[in-house]
Design a protein around this motif. Structure first.
Motif, PDB file in Angstrom:
ATOM      1  N   GLY A  81      -6.549 123.587  51.368  1.00  0.00           N
ATOM      2  CA  GLY A  81      -6.635 125.003  51.652  1.00  0.00           C
ATOM      3  C   GLY A  81      -7.143 125.817  50.480  1.00  0.00           C
ATOM      4  O   GLY A  81      -7.416 127.009  50.629  1.00  0.00           O
ATOM      5  N   PRO A 103      -4.369 128.451  47.966  1.00  0.00           N
ATOM      6  CA  PRO A 103      -4.019 128.987  49.296  1.00  0.00           C
ATOM      7  C   PRO A 103      -2.790 129.897  49.216  1.00  0.00           C
ATOM      8  O   PRO A 103      -2.006 129.823  48.308  1.00  0.00           O
ATOM      9  CB  PRO A 103      -3.724 127.718  50.121  1.00  0.00           C
ATOM     10  CG  PRO A 103      -3.353 126.679  49.112  1.00  0.00           C
ATOM     11  CD  PRO A 103      -4.160 126.997  47.881  1.00  0.00           C
ATOM     12  N   SER A 144      -3.640 123.493  54.472  1.00  0.00           N
ATOM     13  CA  SER A 144      -4.770 123.329  55.393  1.00  0.00           C
ATOM     14  C   SER A 144      -4.497 124.005  56.717  1.00  0.00           C
ATOM     15  O   SER A 144      -3.416 123.898  57.278  1.00  0.00           O
ATOM     16  CB  SER A 144      -5.013 121.835  55.620  1.00  0.00           C
ATOM     17  OG  SER A 144      -5.918 121.643  56.661  1.00  0.00           O
ATOM     18  N   SER A 145      -5.480 124.712  57.243  1.00  0.00           N
ATOM     19  CA  SER A 145      -5.372 125.291  58.576  1.00  0.00           C
ATOM     20  C   SER A 145      -6.009 124.341  59.563  1.00  0.00           C
ATOM     21  O   SER A 145      -7.085 123.824  59.328  1.00  0.00           O
ATOM     22  CB  SER A 145      -6.084 126.641  58.626  1.00  0.00           C
ATOM     23  OG  SER A 145      -7.442 126.498  58.334  1.00  0.00           O
TER      24      SER A 145
END
Length: 327
Positions: free
Chosen positions: A184, A327, A155-156
């Motif tokens: 992500g 991701p 996750s960003s």
């Protein structure tokens, strides 16, 4: 959250969304407003933090925005009031309404009302939703619910203090449940309609449906028994066609289905109408995993055998591509 979770400093990951009903029209006499919402924290330790802006919904006074805001809630119970300001979008009408522009209202945009509710109150309310009457006319509904059971992965996020903000039915027998996908991950989807009902034939039968589709996920509050469908994606409409191709798109898997490929989803096809309420053509309940299983064979873009049948025989949905992008 349990003391063990608190001691390990793992946040409770929350999805926040908003809808409104019976807004006061801020447009001219013969038009309807194009509302969008801006969410901002307006008190407590994170006062002034802007969560972001929803997409614009054209000609609609009861909008249900697709945009979902992700919040890593490190200290459940902490005072965290969120103010939702609603504005009439008077910017470029030719831009994609699903794409939110600046987080700040445009100079020509007109305020349609605002309301504030604490995040903890939303989470603890029946159905995980609180509603607030606007001062003049209309009502805002604010929904907050747990997202996924972990907060790592790809996750960003942008950390603010100790909080993170992210601006952002198959006929076959179901296989064994799949594991949660990593944060992500994205889902690539490309679909088309086949043999859609014509709900806009007109007096002479010369008109055709202007179809678009929505994907909604099922929200379930087991403590109250309240369930509802939350739209998470809305396509552009295609004019005058009963066998449309819609554009391929990518969506965050956490937003789509909480990273759970077996989470209940609904795919609804509607007829776009500028002047009146959009008509429902048909819908079908699906899952991300079911769409992956029902992909067209050998690139056949009219694969009726694997296509999903809309309710009441209103047409079919052909899955041209459905893939998880890690991701």
């Amino acid at each position: 959250m349990s003391s063990s979770a608190s001691s390990s400093r793992e946040p409770r990951r929350i999805q926040v969304s908003v809808r409104a009903k019976d807004l006061k029209n801020a447009a001219s006499r013969f038009k309807k407003s194009d509302p969008y919402a801006v969410l901002t924290i307006t008190g407590g330790p994170y006062d002034g933090r802007r969560l972001g802006r929803t997409e614009t919904i054209r000609n609609n006074l009861s909008p249900d925005w697709c945009k979902i805001f992700l919040v890593d809630y490190w200290a459940p119970g902490t005072y965290c009031p969120i103010t939702i300001g609603i504005f009439d979008d008077n910017g470029d009408k030719n831009t994609d309404p699903m794409q939110a522009r600046s987080d700040r209202p445009g100079e020509a945009d007109v305020g349609m009302g605002e309301a504030t509710c604490d995040l903890h109150e939303m989470i603890e309310s029946p159905g995980n939703e609180r509603s607030v009457d606007l001062p003049h006319e209309g009502r805002i509904f604010m929904h907050a619910v747990d997202s996924v059971g972990h907060s790592g992965g790809g996750s960003s996020s942008t950390h603010v203090g100790s909080t993170s903000f992210h601006g952002a039915s198959s006929s076959a027998s179901a296989p064994p449940a799949l594991p949660l996908q990593p944060l992500g991950s994205r889902f690539k989807l490309h679909i088309r309609g086949l043999d859609l009902d014509n709900v806009e034939s007109g007096i002479l039968g010369l008109n055709r449906t202007d179809p678009y589709f929505e994907i909604s996920k099922k929200l379930i509050d087991h403590s109250s028994g309240i369930t509802r469908w939350k739209p998470v994606y809305r396509s552009a409409h295609v004019k005058n066609i009963l066998n449309p191709f819609w554009d391929e798109f990518y969506i965050d898997l956490e937003i789509l289905c909480n990273c759970d490929l077996d989470w209940p989803l609904k795919l609804t096809v509607l007829d776009h109408d500028k002047k009146t309420r959009h008509k429902i053509v048909g819908s079908v309940e699906v899952t991300a995993s079911a769409m992956m299983r029902h992909r067209s064979v050998n690139g056949n873009n009219a694969d009726r055998e694997n296509a999903f049948q809309l309710q009441n025989g209103a047409g079919r949905i052909c899955i041209l591509a459905a893939d998880v992008i890690l991701p």
